[in-house]
Write an enzyme that holds these catalytic residues in place. Structure first.
Site, short mmCIF file in Angstrom:
data_model
loop_
_atom_site.label_atom_id
_atom_site.label_comp_id
_atom_site.label_asym_id
_atom_site.label_seq_id
_atom_site.Cartn_x
_atom_site.Cartn_y
_atom_site.Cartn_z
CD GLU A 71 5.84 -9.97 -12.35
OE1 GLU A 71 4.64 -10.32 -12.49
OE2 GLU A 71 6.46 -9.31 -13.23
CG HIS A 85 -9.20 13.07 3.91
ND1 HIS A 85 -9.76 13.86 4.91
CD2 HIS A 85 -8.25 13.84 3.31
CE1 HIS A 85 -9.19 15.05 4.90
NE2 HIS A 85 -8.26 15.06 3.94
CE LYS A 102 1.05 -16.06 -17.32
NZ LYS A 102 1.98 -15.20 -18.11
#
Length: 504
Positions: free
Chosen positions: A333, A364, A473
């Site tokens: 950001e 893994h 948004k």
């Protein structure tokens, strides 16, 4: 995409070192292990397994000097207007210490100290109130930092309060959290800088209704009047923050209220002390022995000179499992920008994708790609020298795996069977904490904050705004009424079609 003249000499170094292996660099520079290691308080950091040599490092330091990184750090600490697009200072350093002689910073420090004292009173009152659980509602910088620190430092047994975090607007997150709690013994904290964040307001309403009112609700906001009004929270239960503190840099402020509840107020202050120690180092150390500067320049080398597009963070301590997610926001950001401070396009690539996980689990899952994939992925390996649990053999095995992976990635191992050939040449930085204490975690987070700022200075971008998050948004706010059955004009063809599908 690196055309800036400041990088010219560095390109020649990168070309010169193109075929050099990490073992050959270690062999050619007998003092490399010692010279490329720094200790700052509880942190030991080694850059010896990066792929630059002494001459290339000097060129990186020359670039930092040319871009006036030292003066830029001073401007940050003094409270000068480093966030030009929003016309603000970025004074998160003043939340944790008074390390520079500047009126603006001193005033910010005094203000933050007074609010912290108020927060301490609220912490002790809640500890003595009979409340057993606290639900902290926030998102982004109002959640990731507090969640990381609380998870890393919470006591295994004997905690006065259990703190739970809810961030996602997905109602399942709140439902699962509240299902385990008793509303009569639960308090809530709503954290939002603007108190206009959709996720926090919706989740806050659920929490308010579940608690049966606002009697045990608290708020933290840079808009305290709006916070108090939105949920009828008494003014003495609303803690302020300020517009000179960015959300992703705010855990040191009253946004850290849930941290103090989870780990205790004294340990919260120790967290600040550790960060302040790193602040003093970042401000005073010469560039060539400045840990955040060297970390930032290493990232510049890997991104701009070698072209690596991602960066992995592996925490060989389960308590730090949330650190990669926190760093994703802090780094991406802050540095995910395509224009310079003056609005002109950047002349270099900026932030790589940051990601990671906790060792040994990650060995893994994605380590196959790190060792034998076609993309070279620089990495930070983070571990703790001493453990707090009684399982010494497990801790020794954890550290053995950490050391083995950094060695294998760097050195590789040849084989006549191409399927079993390890090419090596994968650079990494090793970061060791003496132990996972509040001071050590504070210093670690502050180191990354300053390293991010160093890169922003080199790239001439603003690390303290985040306009890129706004468009989505805004569109979501416009689409919500359509999903609630209202007749809304939607311009985008694809979105109209999907809305039709959702309504069937």
């Amino acid at each position: 995409m690196t055309t800036n003249n400041g990088f010219d000499s560095l390109h020649s170094h990168a070309q010169r070192l193109k075929g050099a292996s990490i073992p050959s660099l270690l062999a050619a520079e007998p003092g490399r292990v010692q010279e490329l290691a720094l200790r700052v308080g509880p942190l030991y950091v080694s850059f010896a397994r990066q792929t630059y040599d002494a001459a290339a490092l000097q060129a990186l330091l020359a670039l930092a000097a040319e871009r006036d990184v030292g003066a830029a750090i001073t401007r940050l600490f003094r409270g000068e207007q480093v966030n030009l697009t929003e016309g603000r200072a970025a004074l998160h350093t003043a939340l944790r210490g008074d390390v520079v002689d500047a009126p603006v910073a001193a005033e910010a420090y005094a203000t933050a100290r007074d609010i912290r004292q108020r927060m301490g009173v609220l912490v002790r009152a809640l500890e003595d109130s009979g409340v057993t659980d606290v639900v902290s509602v926030g998102i982004g910088g109002s959640d990731l930092g507090p969640r990381l620190v609380a998870d890393a430092l919470r006591p295994v047994t004997g905690a006065r309060l259990r703190v739970h975090f809810v961030s996602n607007v997905d109602g399942a997150a709140m439902q699962r959290t509240l299902a385990t709690l008793d509303p009569a013994k639960t308090a809530g904290i709503l954290i939002s800088k603007t108190f206009g964040t959709q996720e926090t307001l919706l989740n806050g309403q659920i929490l308010h209704d579940w608690l049966g009112g606002s009697e045990r609700l608290y708020a933290v906001s840079a808009n305290p009047e709006r916070a108090a009004k939105a949920f009828a929270i008494a003014a003495d239960r609303v803690l302020p923050m300020w517009d000179w503190v960015g959300g992703r840099y705010s855990l040191w402020s009253a946004v850290g209220f849930p941290i103090a509840l989870a780990i205790g107020f004294e340990r919260f202050e120790q967290l600040l002390e550790g960060a302040a120690q790193m602040d003093a180092h970042a401000l005073d150390a010469p560039l060539e022995r400045n840990l955040p500067v060297l970390h930032g320049l290493t990232d510049i080398w890997n991104r701009n000179l070698l072209g690596y597009a991602t960066h992995a963070v592996m925490t060989y301590d389960q308590r730090l499992a949330l650190l990669p997610a926190y760093l994703q926001q802090l780094v991406m950001e802050s540095l995910g920008k395509r224009v310079q401070r003056d609005g002109q396009p950047v002349t270099t690539d900026t932030v790589p994708v940051w990601w990671g996980g906790a060792g040994t689990d990650v060995q893994h899952s994605f380590f196959q790609a790190l060792h034998q994939g076609t993309s070279i992925i620089p990495a930070d390996f983070i571990g703790c020298v001493h453990n707090d649990d009684p399982y010494t053999i497990n801790h020794q095995a954890l550290l053995a795996n950490l050391l083995a992976q950094t060695e294998a990635l760097a050195n590789g191992q040849g084989s006549d069977d191409p399927h079993r050939d390890y090419p090596g040449g994968r650079p990494s930085t090793l970061i060791l904490l003496d132990a996972l204490t509040p001071q050590a975690l504070g210093a670690l987070i502050a180191m990354y904050e300053h390293a991010v700022y160093v890169q922003s200075v080199i790239w001439n971008i603003n690390a303290f705004d985040q306009f890129g998050v706004e468009l989505g948004k805004q569109l979501a706010s416009g689409l919500l009424p359509a999903l609630q059955g209202e007749d809304v004009a939607v311009a985008d063809l694809m979105t109209r079609e999907i809305l039709a599908q959702l309504k069937r």
